[in-house]
Design an enzyme around this catalytic site. Structure first.
Site, PDB file in Angstrom:
ATOM      1  N   HIS A 216       0.813  -1.232   0.000  1.00 15.28           N
ATOM      2  CA  HIS A 216       0.000   0.000   0.000  1.00 15.28           C
ATOM      3  C   HIS A 216       0.849   1.286   0.000  1.00 15.28           C
ATOM      4  CE1 HIS A 216      -3.570  -2.351   1.034  1.00 15.28           C
ATOM      5  NE2 HIS A 216      -2.893  -2.917   2.005  1.00 15.28           N
TER       6      HIS A 216
HETATM    7  C1  BDR Z   1      -3.020   1.161   5.174  1.00 13.97           C
HETATM    8  O1  BDR Z   1      -3.335   0.757   6.514  1.00 13.97           O
HETATM    9  C2  BDR Z   1      -2.192   0.331   7.180  1.00 13.97           C
HETATM   10  O2  BDR Z   1      -2.392  -0.907   7.807  1.00 13.97           O
HETATM   11  C3  BDR Z   1      -1.075   0.271   6.159  1.00 13.97           C
HETATM   12  O3  BDR Z   1       0.152   0.676   6.747  1.00 13.97           O
HETATM   13  C4  BDR Z   1      -1.508   1.237   5.089  1.00 13.97           C
HETATM   14  O4  BDR Z   1      -1.088   2.560   5.368  1.00 13.97           O
HETATM   15  C5  BDR Z   1      -3.664   0.202   4.212  1.00 13.97           C
HETATM   16  O5  BDR Z   1      -5.049   0.183   4.394  1.00 13.97           O
END
Ligand code: BDR
Ligand code: CA
Length: 310
Positions: A238
């Site tokens: 992500h």
């Molecule tokens: C986002 O949520 C967090 O768990 C990850 O680091 C990322 O920023 C993804 O939904």
């Protein structure tokens, strides 16, 4: 080469860690600070993790400043089942010696914005940015751009409607999207095209550097979590998409949209309302649509390979 001066606002977080290490190894970026926020784990842990990562990268010139410990409304609900109790996959680390700034993250951001053009890469909940806007409303006209990982058009990852970073603090996200600064948003619809697989983990392990070994070790439990959650071990990268947008301009196709955030809703609190109707967008907010995963992975591999071997 003109370098983009950036602050990374973050809640490390395994995928934050990769994003940060890639950014710190990228000549296109001048990373001047990491500002931390509660999210994946509590603020004490996200801040310690930011200091660990700066130390690991050998970039102790990068300021680390702690920000908000709780969302603007409601209680903090963390994601340690995804990122480990410590937020970085529960490896062994020496206590970092990199200092913590005395000032609150918001004050550090404000000073850096006053000095020179600044881009903010926001890869955690948006609480620090909302507080920054509240205390210093002029920043919305001064910041060059805010690149955010968060939200989803089609399916969330905490609830069917909401993605974690927005769901953790919807009131903050609402304020950030309502401000006048230019925003590029990387929602789940985009980040689910950016994957590392077992071959990438093996590549990192075989680099022979501390960074490579630690990245592979942090990503291992994250892959196991993906297996449990999605039925396959491929890891969704992500937060690295937000960094990729800056180091490889144009590699992510984007579209002008407008974004509002659901702060009420019986079922849909934290949902992002991404409006793609041309007549209703003003060009200030763009959303990432697609990327080529082979190119993305190759660029991340290349950058992570630049860290020295002992
Ligand atoms: C986002 O949520 C967090 O768990 C990850 O680091 C990322 O920023 C993804 O939904
Ligand atoms: Ca994050």
């Amino acid at each position: 080469m003109a370098r983009t001066r950036v602050v990374i606002d973050t809640d490390p977080g395994v995928d934050d860690a990769i994003a940060i290490l890639v950014a710190l190894a990228s000549p296109e970026l001048d990373v001047v600070a990491l500002t931390t926020v509660a999210g994946n784990v509590d603020l004490e842990r996200t801040t310690r993790n930011a200091r660990r990562l700066v130390e690991l990268s050998g970039r102790s010139d990068v300021v680390v400043a702690a920000g908000c410990a709780a969302p603007l409304a409601g209680v903090a609900v963390h994601a340690s089942e995804v990122h480990g109790n410590d937020g970085l996959g529960d490896l062994e680390w020496d206590e970092p010696s990199v200092p913590l700034a005395k000032e609150h993250a918001v004050e550090v951001l404000r000073s850096l914005i006053e000095e020179e053009p600044l881009t903010i890469v926001a890869i955690g909940p948006l609480t620090n940015l909302a507080l920054l806007l509240e205390l210093y409303p002029d920043v919305e006209r001064r910041v060059e751009r805010v690149v955010i990982m968060g939200g989803a058009s089609f399916e969330g990852n905490v609830t069917p409607a909401a993605e974690f970073n927005i769901w953790f603090d919807p009131e903050a996200a609402e304020r950030v999207f309502a401000a006048a600064w230019p925003i590029t948003l990387m929602p789940l619809d985009l980040t689910h095209q950016a994957m590392f697989n077992d071959a990438d983990l093996a590549y990192l392990r075989e680099l022979g550097s501390d960074v490579g070994r630690r990245c592979a070790a942090m990503l291992e439990p994250y892959a196991a979590h993906h297996d449990q959650w999605y039925g396959q071990r491929d890891i969704i990268m992500h937060d690295a998409t937000a960094v990729y947008e800056l180091i490889e301009p144009g590699a992510i196709t984007t579209q002008a949209v407008s974004v509002t955030v659901e702060t009420g809703g019986q079922y849909s609190r934290g949902a992002t309302w991404i409006n793609r109707r041309r007549s209703q967008v003003d060009g200030r907010v763009r959303v990432g649509l697609s990327l080529d995963n082979e190119l993305f992975v190759a660029r991340l591999r290349e950058r992570l390979a630049t860290y020295p071997t002992p």
